[in-house]
Design an enzyme around this catalytic site. Structure first.
Site, mmCIF file in Angstrom:
data_model
loop_
_atom_site.group_PDB
_atom_site.id
_atom_site.type_symbol
_atom_site.label_atom_id
_atom_site.label_comp_id
_atom_site.label_asym_id
_atom_site.label_seq_id
_atom_site.Cartn_x
_atom_site.Cartn_y
_atom_site.Cartn_z
ATOM 1 N N SER A 70 -3.054 3.917 -9.705
ATOM 2 C CA SER A 70 -2.286 4.166 -8.492
ATOM 3 C C SER A 70 -2.302 2.918 -7.619
ATOM 4 O O SER A 70 -2.553 1.812 -8.104
ATOM 5 C CB SER A 70 -2.880 5.370 -7.750
ATOM 6 O OG SER A 70 -2.013 5.795 -6.725
ATOM 7 N N ASN A 71 -2.014 3.049 -6.336
ATOM 8 C CA ASN A 71 -1.998 1.919 -5.395
ATOM 9 C C ASN A 71 -2.363 2.444 -4.013
ATOM 10 O O ASN A 71 -2.428 3.657 -3.811
ATOM 11 C CB ASN A 71 -0.612 1.252 -5.417
ATOM 12 C CG ASN A 71 0.472 2.222 -4.999
ATOM 13 O OD1 ASN A 71 0.524 2.633 -3.853
ATOM 14 N ND2 ASN A 71 1.324 2.622 -5.929
#
Ligand code: PMT
Length: 211
Positions: A23-24
């Site tokens: 993810s981020n």
């Protein structure tokens, strides 16, 4: 008649197994601020959101998703009802080729993973845009204007908001952002650091003027 905004926010999660994902650091603040600003302007708002810890803006229709594939499905489904689309979500470009059904056991040696492309949601919307106004974001760590112009052309956008995400005091997770906006004519408007709420108001007003 007031237009309907379709806005995306937050990160996506690309699972490797039931307990691990790529993810981020997107918090969803930029996208949720845009949804609030559009709602305050009297528009109908559909907000497609990745997993975030924010209270949804009252009056917006919230659709929660996790992966890029789910975001693609929901955005595509809502597209026919949308007049103005703003993609502020930080969509993963790659996902693990396989998502295991059970937690992966650790071994002794290094691990290599094969990653495959996720759908480019905005590019696919750009191919069937018709009369809609399509706005993208560009998250860059250098060559802001050049990269933003390239994305604008490739994805058939009417406007792009470019932000430098290498900075700590703006961008991912912050309450503030520093952005430049490129419009359809190619005019670049550089904005100073400001709250995401204020930036959202500027973007929404510019959308409404151009719609
Ligand atoms: O959520 P916050 O913490 O408030 O942070 C805000 C932000 C930094 C996430 C936001 O301002 C921002 O820059 N969002 C776009 C992030 C991004 O994915 O940028 P990109 O340059 O990789 O993608 C370009 C555009 O294509 C974006 O509009 C993106 O939503 C879209 N995209 C990208 C990949 C993909 N597979 N499908 C897409 O539609």
């Amino acid at each position: 008649m007031k237009p309907t905004f379709l806005i995306t926010a937050g990160p996506t999660r690309e699972y490797l197994d039931p307990v691990r994902f790529f993810s981020n650091p997107s918090s969803g603040k930029m996208g949720y601020a845009l949804a609030s600003a559009a709602r305050d302007a009297g528009a109908s708002v559909i907000l497609v959101s990745g997993p975030v810890a924010l209270r949804p803006p009252k009056g917006a229709r919230l659709i929660r998703v996790e992966s890029a594939q789910e975001m693609y499905r929901e955005v595509t489904r809502c597209y026919r009802d949308a007049d103005i689309v703003i993609m502020a979500a930080a969509v993963a470009d790659y996902r693990p080729e396989k998502c295991l059904s059970k937690k992966m056991k650790k071994g002794r040696s290094a691990l290599s993973l094969r990653m495959v492309r996720t759908p480019d949601i905005l590019a696919s919307l750009g191919e069937k845009k018709r009369k809609r106004l399509l706005v993208g974001f560009a998250a860059e760590t250098g060559s802001l204007v050049r990269e933003a112009r390239r994305k604008m052309g490739e994805k058939n956008l009417d406007m792009i908001v470019a932000n430098d995400v290498s900075r700590r005091d703006t961008g991912f997770g912050s309450d503030y952002n520093r952005a430049l906006i490129i419009d359809k004519k190619g005019t670049v408007t550089r904005l100073p650091r400001m709250s995401k709420d204020r930036l959202a108001g500027i973007i929404v007003r510019q959308c409404l003027r151009n719609f």
